[in-house]
Design a protein around this motif. Sequence first.
Motif: not given
Lengths: 249, 245
Positions: B35, B37-38, B40, B42, B165, B168, B197-199, B238
């Motif tokens: 994981i 941040e956008s 970053s 990944k 993701e 997503s 993933t961000h979720e 986070f």
Amino acid sequence: MRLRDEVRRFFSLLTDEIFYTFQYLLRRRGILPGEIVHQLYSMGYRSFPIICLITFLIGVTISLTSVAQLRLFGADIYLADLIGIAMITELVPLMIGIMLAGKIGASITAEIATMKVMDEIDALTTMGIVPERFLMVPRIIAITLVVPLLVALADFVGIFGGVLVARLAVGMPPSAFLREVFTVLTLHDFAVGLVKSLVFGWTVVVAAGYKGFFIERGAEGVGKATTESVVLSIALIIGIDCVFAFVLY
Amino acid sequence: MEIIRVSDLVVGYGSIVVLRGLNFAIDKGRITVIIGESGSGKSTLLKTLIGLMPPLEGDVFIAGERVDFGSERDLMKLYRRIGVLYQNSALLNSLSLYANVALPIRIHHPDWPKKREDALVRTMLERVGLFGEDKYPFELSGGMRKRAALARAMILEPDLILCDEPSSGLDPITSAGLDNLLLELKTNHGVTFVAVTHELRSIARIADRVLVIRGETIYYDGEYADLAVSADPYIRTFFLREGDL
């Protein structure tokens, strides 16, 4: 991107495609079974009507334009010679090339570019499938098989346009027209028309693939790539036709 | 047992370095979540791990073998060992669900009898809970497409499945269903996953281990269970949405 890099990338794809096509012909692996037949259907069967219509209309138009000029010199009979040579060696290959660029080339670019945007090309790569082989080889083989059929049909229909005009405008019987056509045409002329059409067909497929694979990311890129593919194909076809003219005449 | 080991890895585009000094290993039979941040890095890291982008420096080892990203043979070996679940599924729209799942078999094992292919495809479809194999991807819902893509990724039983993701674009119910599927595949079939993933809810459900990317490198590498007791303000913000940075 600089023109030199674009040219290098184009020729790199072209050489890859030649290699993959021969490799497939030798090993019969790397593409989906049945895909060539599917491409034959979509490239050939679906292109027949429009190619027939266009070459017939070109035959009629060229005949009408020419007969008016020939009549001034009392040379109506040479209409058959002119139509025969012009259609078989020049207009049919050129029109087939341009029609393929607009119909098949645009569709190939749009399909591959959309696949690229939707990560389908990356997915193929990470499945260990070479996209340039998987997607392009069936199309290259299909176009190779379809073009001779399209040429035969277009030659027939184009000359039929001339026969029609000769009959209606000059009163020349079809048998006399055809006798004159086959007197002036040689096997070499038919071969030239066929070879040119094949080269134009391959050019369209490779140019379309090139624009599809190297699309700039994003949905708007798909439309741009499709337009550029048609323009590139037509420009290349006319350029190659010019080279043929220099070599042959 | 390690599936992937990354050693002094530097990833980026051309001369632009996105991530540097990466050292980590992925263990078999676990779900590791990456994981950050956008922007970053990944996805750049994922692209390198799946062989779509060669690293600028450093090495990647799959099952102990170093991957030479310049060698087509090595890349093919890498592709045989991994499966990838893409963010938008990346199913081929011109092929039916069955044909999509069977695609890797038809390309890599064209000599397999139809019966064998059939049995494997049906097993995989059953494993991900899918029916209606004659349907085309555009006739499937987002969740079904992800399941189909997962079946395709697993069909040749790779050592590792990398997911970009996975939740997503899915509603919470479908997303939870997909998470349960990943857990079930890990627990009952020993499948190893690496997910980007961000979720946060999804991470809470599936992650055994978490790699947090920040400031061009790995900022945190540890068990998910340890995150809750972390005193690091960035980690707390986070994951626990506590405090400000």
